[in-house]
Design an enzyme around this catalytic site. Sequence first.
Site, PDB file in Angstrom:
ATOM      1  N   GLU A   1       0.686  -1.267   0.021  1.00 49.56           N
ATOM      2  CA  GLU A   1      -0.127   0.057   0.309  1.00 49.56           C
ATOM      3  C   GLU A   1       0.782   1.273  -0.074  1.00 49.56           C
ATOM      4  O   GLU A   1       0.486   2.186  -0.493  1.00 49.56           O
ATOM      5  CB  GLU A   1      -1.008  -0.102   1.195  1.00 49.56           C
TER       6      GLU A   1
ATOM      7  N   PHE B   1     -11.799  -7.316  13.827  1.00 50.16           N
ATOM      8  CA  PHE B   1     -10.544  -7.876  13.057  1.00 50.16           C
ATOM      9  C   PHE B   1     -10.354  -6.841  11.899  1.00 50.16           C
ATOM     10  O   PHE B   1     -11.115  -6.236  11.412  1.00 50.16           O
ATOM     11  CB  PHE B   1     -11.168  -9.035  12.358  1.00 50.16           C
ATOM     12  N   GLN B   2      -9.066  -6.518  11.915  1.00 52.45           N
ATOM     13  CA  GLN B   2      -8.501  -5.493  11.126  1.00 52.45           C
ATOM     14  C   GLN B   2      -8.992  -4.088  11.125  1.00 52.45           C
ATOM     15  O   GLN B   2      -9.281  -3.492  10.387  1.00 52.45           O
ATOM     16  CB  GLN B   2      -8.593  -5.972   9.627  1.00 52.45           C
TER      17      GLN B   2
ATOM     18  N   LYS C   1     -17.558  -1.092   5.814  1.00 59.74           N
ATOM     19  CA  LYS C   1     -17.706  -1.973   4.688  1.00 59.74           C
ATOM     20  C   LYS C   1     -19.503  -2.099   4.580  1.00 59.74           C
ATOM     21  O   LYS C   1     -19.701  -2.181   3.274  1.00 59.74           O
ATOM     22  CB  LYS C   1     -17.451  -3.313   5.102  1.00 59.74           C
TER      23      LYS C   1
ATOM     24  N   MET D   1      24.271   9.357   2.148  1.00 58.31           N
ATOM     25  CA  MET D   1      24.038  10.716   2.748  1.00 58.31           C
ATOM     26  C   MET D   1      24.394  10.701   4.276  1.00 58.31           C
ATOM     27  O   MET D   1      24.971  11.268   4.863  1.00 58.31           O
ATOM     28  CB  MET D   1      22.729  10.924   2.712  1.00 58.31           C
TER      29      MET D   1
HETATM   30  C1  LIG Z   1      18.097  14.691   1.780  1.00 61.58           C
HETATM   31  C2  LIG Z   1      17.574  16.329   1.611  1.00 61.58           C
HETATM   32  C3  LIG Z   1      18.230  17.454   1.029  1.00 61.58           C
HETATM   33  C4  LIG Z   1      17.550  18.574   0.738  1.00 61.58           C
HETATM   34  N1  LIG Z   1      18.173  19.785   0.732  1.00 61.58           N
HETATM   35  C5  LIG Z   1      17.604  20.853   0.019  1.00 61.58           C
HETATM   36  C6  LIG Z   1      18.322  22.117  -0.413  1.00 61.58           C
HETATM   37  O1  LIG Z   1      19.607  21.980  -0.615  1.00 61.58           O
HETATM   38  N2  LIG Z   1      17.507  22.988  -0.938  1.00 61.58           N
HETATM   39  C7  LIG Z   1      16.244  22.829  -1.045  1.00 61.58           C
HETATM   40  O2  LIG Z   1      15.574  23.776  -1.506  1.00 61.58           O
HETATM   41  N3  LIG Z   1      15.660  21.896  -0.295  1.00 61.58           N
HETATM   42  C8  LIG Z   1      16.278  20.758   0.233  1.00 61.58           C
HETATM   43  N4  LIG Z   1      15.431  19.755   0.626  1.00 61.58           N
HETATM   44  C9  LIG Z   1      14.041  19.982   0.476  1.00 61.58           C
HETATM   45  C10 LIG Z   1      13.390  20.687   1.915  1.00 61.58           C
HETATM   46  O3  LIG Z   1      13.556  19.800   2.745  1.00 61.58           O
HETATM   47  C11 LIG Z   1      11.955  21.251   1.467  1.00 61.58           C
HETATM   48  O4  LIG Z   1      11.082  20.132   1.211  1.00 61.58           O
HETATM   49  C12 LIG Z   1      11.906  22.116   0.391  1.00 61.58           C
HETATM   50  O5  LIG Z   1      12.871  23.267   0.674  1.00 61.58           O
HETATM   51  C13 LIG Z   1      10.590  22.947   0.333  1.00 61.58           C
HETATM   52  O6  LIG Z   1      10.394  23.607  -0.934  1.00 61.58           O
HETATM   53  P1  LIG Z   1       9.536  24.826  -0.893  1.00 61.58           P
HETATM   54  O7  LIG Z   1      10.041  25.992   0.134  1.00 61.58           O
HETATM   55  O8  LIG Z   1       9.549  25.173  -2.556  1.00 61.58           O
HETATM   56  O9  LIG Z   1       8.102  24.467  -0.411  1.00 61.58           O
HETATM   57  P2  LIG Z   1       6.996  23.485  -0.817  1.00 61.58           P
HETATM   58  O10 LIG Z   1       6.883  22.113   0.196  1.00 61.58           O
HETATM   59  O11 LIG Z   1       7.054  22.958  -2.098  1.00 61.58           O
HETATM   60  O12 LIG Z   1       5.849  24.321  -0.454  1.00 61.58           O
HETATM   61  C14 LIG Z   1       4.953  24.837  -1.380  1.00 61.58           C
HETATM   62  C15 LIG Z   1       4.700  26.247  -0.913  1.00 61.58           C
HETATM   63  O13 LIG Z   1       3.993  26.826  -1.715  1.00 61.58           O
HETATM   64  C16 LIG Z   1       2.517  27.200  -1.137  1.00 61.58           C
HETATM   65  N5  LIG Z   1       1.518  27.090  -2.454  1.00 61.58           N
HETATM   66  C17 LIG Z   1       1.104  25.962  -2.762  1.00 61.58           C
HETATM   67  N6  LIG Z   1       0.205  26.178  -3.831  1.00 61.58           N
HETATM   68  C18 LIG Z   1       0.506  27.546  -3.851  1.00 61.58           C
HETATM   69  C19 LIG Z   1      -0.317  28.376  -5.068  1.00 61.58           C
HETATM   70  N7  LIG Z   1      -1.059  27.952  -5.984  1.00 61.58           N
HETATM   71  N8  LIG Z   1       0.415  29.598  -4.930  1.00 61.58           N
HETATM   72  C20 LIG Z   1       0.986  30.181  -4.158  1.00 61.58           C
HETATM   73  N9  LIG Z   1       1.529  29.422  -3.255  1.00 61.58           N
HETATM   74  C21 LIG Z   1       1.193  28.240  -2.930  1.00 61.58           C
HETATM   75  C22 LIG Z   1       2.346  26.362  -0.141  1.00 61.58           C
HETATM   76  O14 LIG Z   1       1.407  26.952   0.643  1.00 61.58           O
HETATM   77  C23 LIG Z   1       3.865  26.174   0.521  1.00 61.58           C
HETATM   78  O15 LIG Z   1       4.054  27.333   1.327  1.00 61.58           O
HETATM   79  C24 LIG Z   1      16.149  18.674   0.916  1.00 61.58           C
HETATM   80  C25 LIG Z   1      15.236  17.538   1.203  1.00 61.58           C
HETATM   81  C26 LIG Z   1      16.184  16.187   1.302  1.00 61.58           C
HETATM   82  C27 LIG Z   1      15.218  15.034   1.696  1.00 61.58           C
HETATM   83  C1  LIG Z   2      12.440   5.739   5.296  1.00 59.97           C
HETATM   84  C2  LIG Z   2      13.855   6.513   5.724  1.00 59.97           C
HETATM   85  N1  LIG Z   2      14.479   6.014   6.294  1.00 59.97           N
HETATM   86  C3  LIG Z   2      15.477   6.702   6.694  1.00 59.97           C
HETATM   87  C4  LIG Z   2      15.900   7.865   5.980  1.00 59.97           C
HETATM   88  C5  LIG Z   2      17.428   8.520   6.457  1.00 59.97           C
HETATM   89  N2  LIG Z   2      18.179   8.650   5.156  1.00 59.97           N
HETATM   90  C6  LIG Z   2      18.335   9.593   4.567  1.00 59.97           C
HETATM   91  S1  LIG Z   2      19.171   9.236   3.290  1.00 59.97           S
HETATM   92  C7  LIG Z   2      19.585   7.888   3.838  1.00 59.97           C
HETATM   93  C8  LIG Z   2      20.579   7.067   2.892  1.00 59.97           C
HETATM   94  C9  LIG Z   2      19.978   6.617   1.645  1.00 59.97           C
HETATM   95  O1  LIG Z   2      21.034   5.656   0.810  1.00 59.97           O
HETATM   96  P1  LIG Z   2      21.005   5.330  -0.701  1.00 59.97           P
HETATM   97  O2  LIG Z   2      19.349   5.067  -1.050  1.00 59.97           O
HETATM   98  O3  LIG Z   2      21.980   4.181  -0.777  1.00 59.97           O
HETATM   99  O4  LIG Z   2      21.304   6.520  -1.280  1.00 59.97           O
HETATM  100  P2  LIG Z   2      22.772   7.531  -1.302  1.00 59.97           P
HETATM  101  O5  LIG Z   2      22.624   8.552  -0.248  1.00 59.97           O
HETATM  102  O6  LIG Z   2      23.900   6.287  -1.138  1.00 59.97           O
HETATM  103  O7  LIG Z   2      22.860   7.939  -2.758  1.00 59.97           O
HETATM  104  C10 LIG Z   2      18.887   7.330   5.052  1.00 59.97           C
HETATM  105  C11 LIG Z   2      18.915   6.122   5.650  1.00 59.97           C
HETATM  106  C12 LIG Z   2      15.069   8.322   5.233  1.00 59.97           C
HETATM  107  N3  LIG Z   2      15.258   9.419   4.518  1.00 59.97           N
HETATM  108  N4  LIG Z   2      14.089   7.541   4.933  1.00 59.97           N
END
Ligand SMILES: Cc1cc2nc3c(=O)[nH]c(=O)nc-3n(C[C@H](O)[C@H](O)[C@H](O)COP(=O)(O)OP(=O)(O)OC[C@H]3O[C@@H](n4cnc5c(N)ncnc54)[C@H](O)[C@@H]3O)c2cc1C
Ligand SMILES: Cc1ncc(C[n+]2csc(CCOP(=O)(O)OP(=O)(O)O)c2C)c(N)n1
Lengths: 571, 177
Positions: A50, A112-113, A162, A478
Amino acid sequence: MELTGAEIFVRCLRDEGVEYLFGYPGGAVLHIYDALYKQEEVKHILVRHEQGATHAADGYARSTGKPGVVLVTSGPGATNAVTGIATAYMDSVPLVVFTGQVMTHLIGDDAFQEVDAIGITRPCVKHNFMVKDVRDLAMIMRKAFHVATTGRPGPVVVDIPKDITAHKTDYVFPQDPSLRSYRPVTDGDPAVIRKAAELLLTAKRPMIYAGGGVILGNASSELTELVRWLGAPCTNTLMGLGAFAATDPLFVGMLGMHGTYEANMAMHECDVLLAVGARFDDRVTGDLDKFCPNARIIHIDIDPASIQKNVAVEIAVIGDARLVMRELLAALTASGRRLDAPALKAWWHRIDEWRGRHCLEYDRANTEVIKPQFVLETLYRLTKGDAFVTSDVGQHQMWAAQFYKFDRPRRWINSGGLGTMGFGLPAAIGVQLAHPQDTVACVTGEASIQMCIQELSTCKQYDLPIKIINLNNRYMGMVRQWQEFFYQSRYSHSYLEALPDFVKLAESYGHAGLRVDKPHDVEAALKEALGQRDRLVFLDFITDQTENVYPMIAAGAGHHEMHLATDRELA
Amino acid sequence: MRHIISILLENEAGALSRVAGLFSARGYNIASLTVAPTEDPSLSRMTLVTSGSEDVVDQIRKQLNKLVDVVKLVDLTENKRIEREMLLIKVCAEGGERDEIKRLSDIFRGRIIDVTERAYTIELTGDGSKLDAFISVIHPRRILEVVRSGVIGIARGNASCVPDDRSSCLNSNDPAA
Ligand SMILES: Cc1cc2nc3c(=O)[nH]c(=O)nc-3n(C[C@H](O)[C@H](O)[C@H](O)COP(=O)(O)OP(=O)(O)OC[C@H]3O[C@@H](n4cnc5c(N)ncnc54)[C@H](O)[C@@H]3O)c2cc1C
Ligand SMILES: Cc1ncc(C[n+]2csc(CCOP(=O)(O)OP(=O)(O)O)c2C)c(N)n1
Ligand SMILES: [Mg+2]
């Protein structure tokens, strides 16, 4: 004529224009599955877990702008869906998730479930509904789609006992789903928009910071027009990539923790910042005390709660990005003025100096080990920047964001807010179904791909020719990177032993697999895979184990305190 | 600062837990919360007392407004208002103490609503400080039980927190009103 709840369910989906329903059967939804069996308009996609259903619906939604729709059974079906619901919630993706529930008279008896799906999902949905009477079913479904897709989009859960699906009533598709308690504002206040225009016109060092809201609001062309009119630099968040063309000379790359040197430095030195559809996430702002120290800030967002949440802004326009930017551009044009040209020229000169640092440089000359960046650069070149790219979470995600230059919105599909490993492959399923003629690449890592690997079976069943780009560094890269920098290289449980043979694994699911371990084979392998239009190819790239993602802003640092690959030492 | 917020909420199962859940999930303070149905059976009225810096309270209001079940929200703190809380207190009242307790209750305009040969139960309404004051004049050892309702409030003057589309004698031209 009277229909059963199950029949009404299917008719409602049809009348909402739902193409695909991603689901998995079980006791509580068997009446619905029986109704699905008797029709052909709504196509059901059977996933293998799921979580996969919710991510696939999510990929469908992000790549099309239409809501993704999911059907799961009660209990474990509902709990398995929660990760996908939370993923969609954090990135504001419109999903409608139907969960089966035990019979009304059994609710609360630990039947159940039985799980309290409404309670469990409450903190990670935009709204949820429980259906208590078959006569309410059609209206609740209509409201669910309305709430999910309007305003700031988000997932909505509908829990259906259901017995409701067996009860009968007349079916009419409700016309007006509006709720008195839910009226999202879309038009910005004209007086505030004029003030924003005034402030922009005074800018000597303007900067545009555009996020996922521009994509969610289909406002890319308005953004492009506005940025070009201003002649200002534009940066995108991870969620906003593609909102502004990456190959446009006004684009300075992604900002934030792993953003470019030029984007982050321009944030640090700009004097007027226009933020559109971006939520000042901590990965973007770094240390709030050092954030944009010289800037007066304008923020456009449809959600009042995004405004003044993390950063105090001077001018806040609540409204839809598209409508507000249109008005803003009209106000700018009507002013008959332009930005200070010499100041803008000096500002671009400064930005070009930062660009001269070539912050995304890596060891291209290496002929021994495959650099992950090289794989993505080659993928970009071979697909001419036109593929849909889904991603998992980790280093590979950041490299894909940095090296694949998205010129169009809805092509880059990744989990930013929740950072859900396991997202990439099922999301690619939804994207490929929605875009059968396009190339869909899933960039992943050997750890992430194993979190929803079972969906390879779904890909086989529906003949989805996804290209899996596994950047296999045998590490949770990472995690390893943070351990190297901040835990003196104590690699606690981040090394992946006992990895499967991905080639054989892909083959056992009926797909093609290819292992590549030399840089000079990368291009040929990608060409080979992209050429196979009708089958899934799993490319297992054995990459450099110790490569790190640069640039990097350590937690708690400011935008001007970046570490580049060339300074190696960190923290 | 302390804020008292009045909310009209869809009278639906789960609406209350959405509000309560929001406070725990986002780590907001909640000092008291009262809910009851209104004259319109499809709506409940919730009065909520919270505290935090202005930025935090601003977020609280926005997040509450964002809940799909919230029909209307007014921060009563912004204007003149009337606040009331009800106290039911059971006090040990024996012998000579009975008169003294009765007198104290009268001073505070309390009502004795239940009597046994050993105890009085007193009902008192007022703002929180008045109830605090009453409790503080009774010796702790005499207090058998204290039950407080949480605060309800209403704006002074003509202002009201009702659904936007509701007409009333103040905004209609109906001469009968
Ligand atoms: C490993 C990892 C590393 C990351 N590193 C970075 C990084 O280096 N740089 C980075 O930028 N992010 C990074 N992120 C992502 C970060 O965590 C956020 O998800 C991201 O920065 C949010 O993007 P955003 O501000 O565009 O907001 P979003 O989450 O895209 O939110 C959208 C915003 O727009 C608004 N909105 C929605 N619809 C409309 C509309 N029609 N008109 C006007 N407003 C609207 C919403 O209210 C909200 O405030 C990383 C994520 C991970 C997993
Ligand atoms: C479900 C979940 N568990 C744990 C994490 C924490 N986490 C972020 S990046 C990462 C490693 C990812 O490894 P891989 O898919 O091999 O990517 P790589 O960084 O090596 O490119 C982990 C464990 C997460 N983001 N999501
Ligand atoms: Mg890895």
